[in-house]
Design a protein around this motif. Structure first.
Motif, short mmCIF file in Angstrom:
data_model
loop_
_atom_site.label_atom_id
_atom_site.label_comp_id
_atom_site.label_asym_id
_atom_site.label_seq_id
_atom_site.Cartn_x
_atom_site.Cartn_y
_atom_site.Cartn_z
N TYR A 123 -5.09 -17.70 92.58
CA TYR A 123 -4.94 -16.72 93.66
C TYR A 123 -4.06 -15.55 93.22
N LYS A 148 -4.88 -22.50 100.72
CA LYS A 148 -5.39 -23.83 101.07
C LYS A 148 -6.72 -23.73 101.81
N GLY A 152 -9.53 -22.94 99.50
CA GLY A 152 -9.83 -23.94 98.48
C GLY A 152 -9.53 -23.48 97.07
N GLU A 168 0.31 -19.49 101.22
CA GLU A 168 -0.06 -20.89 100.96
C GLU A 168 -1.12 -21.37 101.95
N GLU A 169 -1.01 -20.94 103.21
CA GLU A 169 -2.03 -21.30 104.20
C GLU A 169 -3.39 -20.71 103.84
#
Length: 424
Positions: free
Chosen positions: A416, A407, A410, A403-404
């Motif tokens: 993803y 983010k 973008g 998730e990092e």
């Protein structure tokens, strides 16, 4: 070049230099997750439990034949080639069974549709009665003394194409264990270890001469075997295991590396980068096969600093020919252009992974537990060398890390998880 055959009592894979199935891609003993995968695919298509979870099974990597196929392997068990499984970008995991698997399943009680006797039926289409196959896309078919697999043609139709046939009566063999793998591969193990140890000693004498050498150590099977061989050849006091922690490593790998280094009595040095991966993703975008900036910056930069300050002239690496075309082209003794001034030696360059596993069994070093969780390579949580299914496995275990990265890049999570590393 290696070939694969089987001892039948108990069922044990055997490597040799001649005779048997030629190993063209990598071959290895399947881990717990991989055996469960094959069992689940058989249940999905044939509604019968084959009980492969505890059976010795060899996976043999085969090339992908389509851009839609991300990963494919043959699977062998009980001295039989049982089929191919592959991960499709559209369908997920798919099974392509052989007649040998059909024969094995029938011997375990699976029902097969009798289609009468006919010669040269393989590749032909037959129409089966309504009670055969149900809604499954594949059925078992019986033709006299032969049994095989029929694949449904079209949606909901009764026509099936006969894919493969084999004699009836194939049965499971008694299971072999790790000790049997060592026993029945004793000759090839002895010859391979003797050659690798001799190569290590020669490289040490000609390049380092005295003092210590390094082993690039990731916690994977290849680097673990290499570390053990170098410690065996030179003595543990002359060996430094160098673990490059990119900040994205699986937590299990570092703890495993610590246990192995302690067991072998070698010093473990853990290197860390000066920047965080998530910050670089925001600047450079996601890493990919074409642009593996993660390796260059997070792994090789710390290694360059270490070697330039240590005075070491030689390091050993676990790279193998069977891993990839590029690694097959790598010289066994030469320089890595990204780590200048230190010569790289590859003791197990010609080994298939099955031989690596047999060696680790012989010296009683357990494999990294990540192999039993479905990972084929031990690297980072988000590695460009991952197959798409491995990315999904990694996401299920370390969602926060992914998730990092998403983010910072973008991207949306759905996008993803659909992306192949090679197309990023």
């Amino acid at each position: 070049m290696y070939f694969l055959s089987w001892v039948k009592e108990p069922a044990t894979p055997v490597l040799s230099r001649r005779g048997g199935w030629r190993i063209r891609g990598d071959a290895w003993l399947a881990g717990a997750w991989e055996r469960r995968l094959v069992s689940s695919l058989v249940r999905k298509y044939f509604h019968v439990n084959p009980g492969f979870e505890d059976d010795p099974m060899v996976f043999h990597r085969v090339p992908s034949w389509s851009s839609e196929v991300d990963y494919a392997f043959e699977f062998h068990a009980h001295a039989l080639r049982l089929g191919v499984a592959y991960y499709s970008l559209r369908e997920g995991w798919v099974l392509s069974p052989t007649g040998a698997l059909a024969s094995l399943l029938e011997s375990q009680g699976a029902q097969a549709c009798e289609i009468g006797f006919a010669k040269h039926l393989k590749g032909k289409q037959v129409e089966l009665p309504e009670e055969c196959g149900g809604s499954s896309s594949m059925v078992l078919v019986r033709m006299g003394d032969y049994v095989g697999v029929g694949r449904r043609v079209g949606e909901g139709g009764r026509r099936f194409k006969i894919k493969d046939l084999a004699p009836r009566g194939f049965r499971k063999l008694a299971r072999g264990g790790a000790e049997d793998v060592v026993k029945f591969n004793e000759q090839v193990l002895h010859e391979s270890v003797r050659e690798a140890v001799g190569f290590i000693k020669k490289a040490y004498r000609s390049i380092q001469g005295s003092g210590r050498v390094a082993v690039s150590f990731s916690g994977g099977a290849d680097s673990t075997a290499t570390l053990s061989l170098v410690a065996q050849a030179l003595g543990p006091g002359r060996v430094v295991a160098v673990y490059s922690d990119t900040g994205l490593e699986f937590p299990e790998s570092l703890s495993y590396a610590e246990r192995v280094a302690s067991r072998l009595g070698v010093e473990l040095v853990v290197l860390e980068p000066t920047v965080k991966a998530v910050d670089l993703v925001g600047e450079k975008g996601l890493m990919s096969v074409e642009d593996r900036w993660c390796t260059r910056i997070l792994k090789l930069e710390p290694l360059r600093r270490f070697y330039s300050s240590s005075g070491l002239k030689l390091y050993f690496d676990g790279a193998r020919d069977y891993e990839s075309f590029n690694r097959a082209r790598t010289p066994r003794l030469g320089y890595n252009p990204l780590i200048p001034g230190v010569k790289r030696a590859l003791p197990i360059k010609h080994w298939p992974r099955l031989l690596v596993q047999a060696y680790l069994y012989s010296v009683k070093i357990p494999l990294n537990p990540l192999y039993d969780q479905g990972f084929t390579r031990i690297g980072c949580v988000a590695c460009p060398a991952m197959h798409l299914y491995e990315l999904h496995l990694s996401f299920s275990k370390h969602r926060g890390v992914h998730e990092e990265l998403v983010k910072a890049a973008g991207l949306g999570m759905e996008e993803y998880l659909r992306m192949r590393w090679s197309t990023r």
